[in-house]
Motif scaffolding. Structure first.
Motif, short mmCIF file in Angstrom:
data_model
loop_
_atom_site.label_atom_id
_atom_site.label_comp_id
_atom_site.label_asym_id
_atom_site.label_seq_id
_atom_site.Cartn_x
_atom_site.Cartn_y
_atom_site.Cartn_z
N GLU A 20 42.34 76.35 105.74
CA GLU A 20 42.62 74.98 105.31
C GLU A 20 43.98 74.51 105.85
O GLU A 20 44.99 75.19 105.69
N THR A 21 43.98 73.35 106.51
CA THR A 21 45.23 72.76 107.02
C THR A 21 45.47 71.36 106.46
O THR A 21 46.59 70.86 106.54
N GLY A 22 44.44 70.73 105.94
CA GLY A 22 44.57 69.36 105.47
C GLY A 22 44.55 68.34 106.58
O GLY A 22 44.71 67.14 106.35
N VAL A 23 44.37 68.80 107.82
CA VAL A 23 44.42 67.92 108.99
C VAL A 23 43.01 67.50 109.39
O VAL A 23 42.10 68.34 109.48
N SER A 24 42.82 66.22 109.65
CA SER A 24 41.53 65.69 110.09
C SER A 24 41.37 65.88 111.59
O SER A 24 42.11 65.28 112.38
N MET A 25 40.38 66.70 111.99
CA MET A 25 40.14 66.91 113.42
C MET A 25 39.72 65.60 114.10
O MET A 25 40.12 65.31 115.23
N GLU A 78 50.21 75.58 107.29
CA GLU A 78 50.85 74.29 107.51
C GLU A 78 51.07 74.07 109.00
O GLU A 78 51.70 74.89 109.68
N ILE A 79 50.54 72.96 109.51
CA ILE A 79 50.79 72.55 110.89
C ILE A 79 51.89 71.49 110.87
O ILE A 79 51.76 70.45 110.23
N LYS A 109 52.94 79.10 108.86
CA LYS A 109 53.48 77.80 109.25
C LYS A 109 53.69 77.81 110.76
O LYS A 109 54.30 78.75 111.30
N TYR A 110 53.23 76.73 111.43
CA TYR A 110 53.34 76.67 112.89
C TYR A 110 53.69 75.27 113.36
O TYR A 110 53.18 74.28 112.86
N ASP A 111 54.57 75.22 114.36
CA ASP A 111 54.85 73.97 115.05
C ASP A 111 53.78 73.75 116.11
O ASP A 111 53.29 74.71 116.73
N SER A 112 53.44 72.50 116.34
CA SER A 112 52.55 72.16 117.44
C SER A 112 52.83 70.73 117.87
O SER A 112 53.48 69.97 117.15
N SER A 113 52.33 70.38 119.04
CA SER A 113 52.62 69.06 119.62
C SER A 113 51.32 68.42 120.08
O SER A 113 50.56 69.02 120.84
N LEU A 151 50.03 59.65 113.77
CA LEU A 151 50.08 61.04 113.30
C LEU A 151 50.19 61.11 111.78
O LEU A 151 49.65 62.02 111.14
N SER A 152 50.89 60.14 111.19
CA SER A 152 51.09 60.15 109.74
C SER A 152 49.79 59.94 108.98
O SER A 152 49.72 60.20 107.77
N GLU A 153 48.74 59.50 109.68
CA GLU A 153 47.45 59.23 109.03
C GLU A 153 46.44 60.35 109.24
O GLU A 153 45.27 60.20 108.88
N THR A 154 46.89 61.49 109.78
CA THR A 154 45.95 62.58 110.10
C THR A 154 45.87 63.66 109.03
O THR A 154 45.03 64.55 109.10
N GLY A 155 46.77 63.61 108.06
CA GLY A 155 46.85 64.69 107.08
C GLY A 155 48.02 65.62 107.33
O GLY A 155 48.30 66.51 106.53
N ILE A 156 48.71 65.44 108.46
CA ILE A 156 49.93 66.21 108.73
C ILE A 156 51.01 65.76 107.75
O ILE A 156 51.24 64.56 107.57
N THR A 157 51.65 66.70 107.10
CA THR A 157 52.61 66.34 106.04
C THR A 157 54.07 66.38 106.49
O THR A 157 54.94 65.87 105.79
N ARG A 158 54.34 67.00 107.66
CA ARG A 158 55.72 67.03 108.18
C ARG A 158 55.71 66.83 109.67
O ARG A 158 54.87 67.35 110.38
#
Length: 287
Positions: A264-269, A8-9, A228-232, A37-44
């Motif tokens: 797998e992160t669910g995030v669209s590069m 989870e990112i 699980k990792y925080d990133s900016s 950001l809410s449209e990238t696949g990031i869930t939190r």
């Protein structure tokens, strides 16, 4: 090498990334960043901080940002350093809150003018109230590896705070390399010990890229079992109470590394990369 199937990112750019910017950033610009950001696949996302505008003026619009996040219907985290901040977050219907305590007492004194024990006592009351309201609790442990005011932070100091957070039933414990001075060896060792001691606890890694080791430290934490990792976005950020600390681990960097590794992160590069120029345009420090 241990590689988790899923990671989870957690995006912290709207709060941790922007809080220390010297030039005012409009609320509308922050909302646009959150929307993208809410449209990238990031869930939190961590989007706001209920702190005094006197000390962190960039976060003066926490109420309006929280209202916008509620309208978007996203899961977001707001920083609540004290009971007054928690009350404001509850009124704003924030779903997840974060408290922070330094493993270093010297850092706590500089940051919030309290000792570690004084901070833990207030956190106990805050968690009790938050849980009554069904609010998810994130516990940050700042300066988990070293501190600009005292130097090296021992595992015993880190564990002292972590153990109390476990006892208080924090929903997740975020272990931070707040000034970006950790290295992969110490990251692996400390996370491995914590995972062994507290097998039911949920840990998050939070790395800054002060010495360009954030990705290496992430890989070391992954080997210790952290997923699980925080990133900016754009590598924005820096702690206002940590002299010399630069930006957070960049979301686009961790997303790319994990994608290349088959995690797998669910995030669209593609979508993340499109946001980076806009995110950087909000900063006078990161270009």
């Amino acid at each position: 090498m241990f590689i988790p199937r899923n990671v989870e990112i957690i995006e912290v750019g709207p709060r941790d990334g922007l809080q220390n910017e010297p030039e005012p950033i409009s609320t509308e610009s922050k909302k646009e960043l959150i929307r993208q950001l809410s449209e990238t696949g990031i869930t939190r996302m961590e989007t706001a901080a209920f702190v005094s505008p006197k000390w962190v003026p960039q976060m003066a619009d926490a109420n309006e940002i929280s209202q916008y996040c509620n309208e978007l219907g996203i899961t977001y985290i707001a920083l609540t350093p004290n009971l007054k901040a928690l009350e404001r977050a509850i009124e704003a219907k924030v779903p997840q809150i974060a408290v922070f305590i330094g493993a270093s007492t010297a850092f706590n004194k500089k940051n919030i003018n309290k000792s570690t024990d004084e901070s833990l006592l207030e956190t106990e009351k805050m968690f009790e109230i938050a849980k009554k309201h069904g609010i998810f609790t994130r516990a940050y442990i700042s300066m988990s590896f070293s501190c600009p005011y005292q130097g090296e932070v021992s595992f015993e100091e880190l564990d002292y705070v972590c153990k109390r957070f476990v006892e208080l039933e924090a929903d997740e414990i975020d272990v931070g390399d707040t000034n970006g001075m950790a290295n992969p060896k110490i990251v692996y060792e400390k996370f491995s010990k914590l995972k062994n001691l507290y097998q039911d606890a949920v840990f998050v890694g939070h790395f800054h890229d002060t010495r360009k080791m954030a990705l290496a430290n992430t890989l070391a934490a992954m080997n210790a079992g952290i997923d699980k990792y925080d990133s900016s976005i754009g590598g924005l950020g820096g702690c206002p109470f940590s002299p010399g600390a630069t930006g957070n681990l960049a979301t686009e960097d961790i997303a790319l590394m994990l994608s290349e590794m088959g995690v797998e992160t669910g995030v669209s590069m593609e979508k993340i990369n499109k946001i980076v120029p806009y995110a950087k345009s909000l900063s006078s420090r990161v270009k």
